[in-house]
Write an enzyme that holds these catalytic residues in place. Sequence first.
Site, PDB file in Angstrom:
ATOM      1  N   ASN A   1       0.831  -1.221   0.000  1.00 33.23           N
ATOM      2  CA  ASN A   1       0.000   0.000   0.000  1.00 33.23           C
ATOM      3  C   ASN A   1       0.859   1.262   0.000  1.00 33.23           C
ATOM      4  O   ASN A   1       0.344   2.365   0.063  1.00 33.23           O
ATOM      5  CB  ASN A   1      -0.975  -0.003   1.190  1.00 33.23           C
ATOM      6  CG  ASN A   1      -0.258   0.026   2.533  1.00 33.23           C
ATOM      7  OD1 ASN A   1       0.966   0.156   2.599  1.00 33.23           O
ATOM      8  ND2 ASN A   1      -1.017  -0.087   3.609  1.00 33.23           N
TER       9      ASN A   1
ATOM     10  N   LYS B   1       3.971  -9.823  16.270  1.00 35.56           N
ATOM     11  CA  LYS B   1       4.744 -10.883  15.603  1.00 35.56           C
ATOM     12  C   LYS B   1       4.490 -12.235  16.265  1.00 35.56           C
ATOM     13  O   LYS B   1       4.306 -13.237  15.596  1.00 35.56           O
ATOM     14  CB  LYS B   1       6.240 -10.549  15.633  1.00 35.56           C
ATOM     15  CG  LYS B   1       6.618  -9.329  14.804  1.00 35.56           C
ATOM     16  CD  LYS B   1       6.387  -9.567  13.330  1.00 35.56           C
ATOM     17  CE  LYS B   1       6.726  -8.369  12.476  1.00 35.56           C
ATOM     18  NZ  LYS B   1       6.298  -8.511  11.081  1.00 35.56           N
TER      19      LYS B   1
ATOM     20  N   SER C   1      10.467 -11.563  13.990  1.00 35.41           N
ATOM     21  CA  SER C   1      11.516 -10.668  14.467  1.00 35.41           C
ATOM     22  C   SER C   1      12.153 -11.207  15.738  1.00 35.41           C
ATOM     23  O   SER C   1      11.484 -11.888  16.535  1.00 35.41           O
ATOM     24  CB  SER C   1      10.872  -9.308  14.778  1.00 35.41           C
ATOM     25  OG  SER C   1      11.766  -8.494  15.492  1.00 35.41           O
TER      26      SER C   1
ATOM     27  N   PHE D   1       5.902  -9.909   3.986  1.00 35.28           N
ATOM     28  CA  PHE D   1       6.666  -8.859   4.669  1.00 35.28           C
ATOM     29  C   PHE D   1       5.761  -7.745   5.207  1.00 35.28           C
ATOM     30  O   PHE D   1       6.165  -7.018   6.119  1.00 35.28           O
ATOM     31  CB  PHE D   1       7.636  -8.165   3.695  1.00 35.28           C
ATOM     32  CG  PHE D   1       8.738  -9.036   3.169  1.00 35.28           C
ATOM     33  CD1 PHE D   1       9.842  -9.312   3.948  1.00 35.28           C
ATOM     34  CD2 PHE D   1       8.670  -9.572   1.892  1.00 35.28           C
ATOM     35  CE1 PHE D   1      10.875 -10.110   3.467  1.00 35.28           C
ATOM     36  CE2 PHE D   1       9.692 -10.370   1.397  1.00 35.28           C
ATOM     37  CZ  PHE D   1      10.794 -10.638   2.186  1.00 35.28           C
TER      38      PHE D   1
ATOM     39  N   TYR E   1       4.530  -4.076  19.104  1.00 38.52           N
ATOM     40  CA  TYR E   1       5.060  -4.548  17.814  1.00 38.52           C
ATOM     41  C   TYR E   1       5.468  -6.021  17.916  1.00 38.52           C
ATOM     42  O   TYR E   1       5.058  -6.863  17.114  1.00 38.52           O
ATOM     43  CB  TYR E   1       6.255  -3.684  17.380  1.00 38.52           C
ATOM     44  CG  TYR E   1       7.072  -4.331  16.284  1.00 38.52           C
ATOM     45  CD1 TYR E   1       6.566  -4.424  14.987  1.00 38.52           C
ATOM     46  CD2 TYR E   1       8.331  -4.877  16.540  1.00 38.52           C
ATOM     47  CE1 TYR E   1       7.307  -5.044  13.971  1.00 38.52           C
ATOM     48  CE2 TYR E   1       9.067  -5.497  15.544  1.00 38.52           C
ATOM     49  CZ  TYR E   1       8.551  -5.579  14.262  1.00 38.52           C
ATOM     50  OH  TYR E   1       9.282  -6.198  13.279  1.00 38.52           O
TER      51      TYR E   1
HETATM   52  P1  NAD Z   1       9.261  -1.725   5.486  1.00 32.24           P
HETATM   53  O1  NAD Z   1       8.372  -0.820   6.239  1.00 32.24           O
HETATM   54  O2  NAD Z   1      10.349  -1.139   4.670  1.00 32.24           O
HETATM   55  O3  NAD Z   1       8.402  -2.694   4.552  1.00 32.24           O
HETATM   56  C1  NAD Z   1       7.103  -3.122   4.891  1.00 32.24           C
HETATM   57  C2  NAD Z   1       6.210  -2.824   3.694  1.00 32.24           C
HETATM   58  O4  NAD Z   1       4.874  -3.240   3.981  1.00 32.24           O
HETATM   59  C3  NAD Z   1       6.142  -1.328   3.375  1.00 32.24           C
HETATM   60  O5  NAD Z   1       6.515  -1.134   2.013  1.00 32.24           O
HETATM   61  C4  NAD Z   1       4.687  -0.942   3.629  1.00 32.24           C
HETATM   62  O6  NAD Z   1       4.236   0.049   2.718  1.00 32.24           O
HETATM   63  C5  NAD Z   1       3.978  -2.274   3.460  1.00 32.24           C
HETATM   64  N1  NAD Z   1       2.718  -2.417   4.208  1.00 32.24           N
HETATM   65  C6  NAD Z   1       2.528  -2.213   5.544  1.00 32.24           C
HETATM   66  N2  NAD Z   1       1.236  -2.472   5.859  1.00 32.24           N
HETATM   67  C7  NAD Z   1       0.617  -2.847   4.708  1.00 32.24           C
HETATM   68  C8  NAD Z   1      -0.726  -3.226   4.392  1.00 32.24           C
HETATM   69  N3  NAD Z   1      -1.694  -3.265   5.317  1.00 32.24           N
HETATM   70  N4  NAD Z   1      -1.013  -3.527   3.110  1.00 32.24           N
HETATM   71  C9  NAD Z   1      -0.059  -3.481   2.150  1.00 32.24           C
HETATM   72  N5  NAD Z   1       1.208  -3.121   2.390  1.00 32.24           N
HETATM   73  C10 NAD Z   1       1.550  -2.810   3.665  1.00 32.24           C
HETATM   74  O7  NAD Z   1       9.876  -2.765   6.537  1.00 32.24           O
HETATM   75  P2  NAD Z   1      11.060  -3.812   6.369  1.00 32.24           P
HETATM   76  O8  NAD Z   1      12.203  -3.351   7.175  1.00 32.24           O
HETATM   77  O9  NAD Z   1      11.245  -4.158   4.945  1.00 32.24           O
HETATM   78  O10 NAD Z   1      10.415  -5.040   7.134  1.00 32.24           O
HETATM   79  C11 NAD Z   1       9.694  -6.061   6.458  1.00 32.24           C
HETATM   80  C12 NAD Z   1       9.099  -7.007   7.487  1.00 32.24           C
HETATM   81  O11 NAD Z   1      10.153  -7.516   8.310  1.00 32.24           O
HETATM   82  C13 NAD Z   1       8.123  -6.330   8.439  1.00 32.24           C
HETATM   83  O12 NAD Z   1       7.073  -7.229   8.698  1.00 32.24           O
HETATM   84  C14 NAD Z   1       8.931  -6.099   9.696  1.00 32.24           C
HETATM   85  O13 NAD Z   1       8.147  -6.078  10.843  1.00 32.24           O
HETATM   86  C15 NAD Z   1       9.874  -7.291   9.682  1.00 32.24           C
HETATM   87  N6  NAD Z   1      11.140  -7.042  10.412  1.00 32.24           N
HETATM   88  C16 NAD Z   1      11.910  -5.966  10.082  1.00 32.24           C
HETATM   89  C17 NAD Z   1      13.081  -5.709  10.807  1.00 32.24           C
HETATM   90  C18 NAD Z   1      13.937  -4.512  10.508  1.00 32.24           C
HETATM   91  O14 NAD Z   1      14.748  -4.130  11.366  1.00 32.24           O
HETATM   92  N7  NAD Z   1      13.845  -3.893   9.334  1.00 32.24           N
HETATM   93  C19 NAD Z   1      13.487  -6.589  11.837  1.00 32.24           C
HETATM   94  C20 NAD Z   1      12.681  -7.688  12.122  1.00 32.24           C
HETATM   95  C21 NAD Z   1      11.507  -7.913  11.396  1.00 32.24           C
HETATM   96  N1  UFG Z   2      20.996   3.186  18.967  1.00 35.12           N
HETATM   97  C1  UFG Z   2      21.690   4.323  19.322  1.00 35.12           C
HETATM   98  N2  UFG Z   2      21.353   5.496  18.719  1.00 35.12           N
HETATM   99  C2  UFG Z   2      20.364   5.588  17.783  1.00 35.12           C
HETATM  100  C3  UFG Z   2      19.665   4.406  17.419  1.00 35.12           C
HETATM  101  C4  UFG Z   2      20.003   3.214  18.038  1.00 35.12           C
HETATM  102  O1  UFG Z   2      22.577   4.283  20.156  1.00 35.12           O
HETATM  103  O2  UFG Z   2      20.099   6.693  17.279  1.00 35.12           O
HETATM  104  C5  UFG Z   2      21.385   1.894  19.594  1.00 35.12           C
HETATM  105  C6  UFG Z   2      20.265   1.212  20.363  1.00 35.12           C
HETATM  106  O3  UFG Z   2      20.219   1.698  21.679  1.00 35.12           O
HETATM  107  C7  UFG Z   2      20.686  -0.260  20.249  1.00 35.12           C
HETATM  108  C8  UFG Z   2      21.368  -0.347  18.880  1.00 35.12           C
HETATM  109  O4  UFG Z   2      21.740   0.999  18.566  1.00 35.12           O
HETATM  110  O5  UFG Z   2      21.633  -0.567  21.234  1.00 35.12           O
HETATM  111  C9  UFG Z   2      20.459  -0.871  17.788  1.00 35.12           C
HETATM  112  O6  UFG Z   2      19.251  -0.126  17.768  1.00 35.12           O
HETATM  113  P1  UFG Z   2      18.225  -0.200  16.557  1.00 35.12           P
HETATM  114  O7  UFG Z   2      17.133   0.774  16.837  1.00 35.12           O
HETATM  115  O8  UFG Z   2      18.938  -0.071  15.266  1.00 35.12           O
HETATM  116  O9  UFG Z   2      17.685  -1.707  16.607  1.00 35.12           O
HETATM  117  P2  UFG Z   2      16.950  -2.490  17.778  1.00 35.12           P
HETATM  118  O10 UFG Z   2      17.835  -3.647  18.140  1.00 35.12           O
HETATM  119  O11 UFG Z   2      16.518  -1.609  18.857  1.00 35.12           O
HETATM  120  O12 UFG Z   2      15.636  -3.022  17.035  1.00 35.12           O
HETATM  121  C10 UFG Z   2      15.622  -3.490  15.692  1.00 35.12           C
HETATM  122  C11 UFG Z   2      14.284  -3.183  15.062  1.00 35.12           C
HETATM  123  C12 UFG Z   2      13.222  -4.022  15.705  1.00 35.12           C
HETATM  124  C13 UFG Z   2      13.591  -5.466  15.632  1.00 35.12           C
HETATM  125  C14 UFG Z   2      14.922  -5.686  16.275  1.00 35.12           C
HETATM  126  C15 UFG Z   2      15.344  -7.114  16.168  1.00 35.12           C
HETATM  127  O13 UFG Z   2      13.960  -1.824  15.198  1.00 35.12           O
HETATM  128  O14 UFG Z   2      12.010  -3.857  15.013  1.00 35.12           O
HETATM  129  O15 UFG Z   2      15.896  -4.854  15.655  1.00 35.12           O
HETATM  130  O16 UFG Z   2      15.207  -7.545  14.876  1.00 35.12           O
HETATM  131  F1  UFG Z   2      12.667  -6.213  16.270  1.00 35.12           F
END
Ligand code: NAD
Ligand code: UFG
Length: 337
Positions: A32, A152, A124, A80, A148
Amino acid sequence: MNILVTGGAGYIGSHTCLELLNVGHEIVVIDNLSNGNFEALKRISELTKKDFRFYQEDLLDKTTLEKIFSENNIDAVIHFAGLKSVDESIKIPLHYYHNNITGTLVLCQTMKKYDVKKMIFSSSANVYGVPKNVPITEDSPLAPINPYGRTKLIIEEILRDLYVSDNSWGIVLLRYFNPIGAHESGRIGEDPSDIPNNLMPYITQVAVGKRDKLKVFGKDYNTHDGTGVRDYIHVVDLAKGHLKALEMVTSTTGIDAFNLGTGIGYSVLDLIKNYENTTSQKIPYTLTHRRPGDIDKCYADVNKANKKLGWKATKNLEDMCKDSWRWQKNNPNGYEG
Ligand code: NAD
Ligand code: UFG
């Protein structure tokens, strides 16, 4: 195979679409664009020289989803699509529960109706909450500490119930650790729509001059230098993990969860130093108070993914820093530029 990729215009989804096309799969993308970008999809076509169908639609819209399944012969789904900000999920939990959980329910109901029973779900490391031990194995307690992470875990449980009700499903739950980096072309990467919450996008925006200084959250953690330790994994390695998971879901039935990380923990200061050395960019930073909800250490035991999926991360922290910087330098304003 023809793979439906939900959230394919997002950060991890776009890198996975590229890898799927590169190994000869066909894809259909639904997104979306709430946090994804159409330009990412254009660039995937440009890099792979392949076209694919894109539906700018919402997963919550059952009628549209049915249309997508009836118009395309889908073999498997990589799911995703979801909202991913921990902070935001605390402020607007109902929106998170609705989007992530209801979206998945609508998707599964439609898959069932069209007899598509192969799915890979983006879970995650957040589902582990505050880990008792590191490295974290897949059978560690699941106790997320924010809405969040709970979305998951709830989705994982829904998918397990679905499998129990019908053993012909093949489902893989991938628990990502901390994805960073970008495709080595520098054409696709992470493009946060707001001030980045995550460490690497913040660092790259400091490097490119969009932000003055990084705040390092916490200097008194129980780690080798007092700053938080995480398992950073290159997004292309992560994308390739989905190809392995796809082989598993299409060749077997069952449901299983896998950690996707490198198994190595780096601190915030390790990452800054590595970034500075690899890219020759200075990252000014200040050490400040802890960010609420953060934990000391989080890194994966990756033995299960190594053995059962036949997958292992191949890229190191230098690759992650180099590729993140190339993406940011070439696209200072992300896809908007
Ligand atoms: P992202 O936000 O870049 O990608 C998610 C995509 O889903 C976006 O393009 C968004 O527009 C789309 N979306 C959200 N809700 C929707 C809906 N209702 N209908 C259609 N599209 C929708 O995030 P990402 O970093 O690519 O993460 C992908 C997946 O992996 C997510 O489910 C996220 O929770 C999970 N994840 C991400 C991280 C991370 O650190 N990036 C870590 C662990 C898990
Ligand atoms: N951090 C800083 N300064 C910043 C941002 C982050 O010091 O401006 C530190 C945080 O305190 C942490 C580390 O950098 O120690 C990583 O932080 P992130 O925010 O990059 O990542 P997190 O581990 O907090 O969380 C991420 C995603 C979550 C996911 C998780 C595990 O945001 O959605 O990784 O996959 F669940």
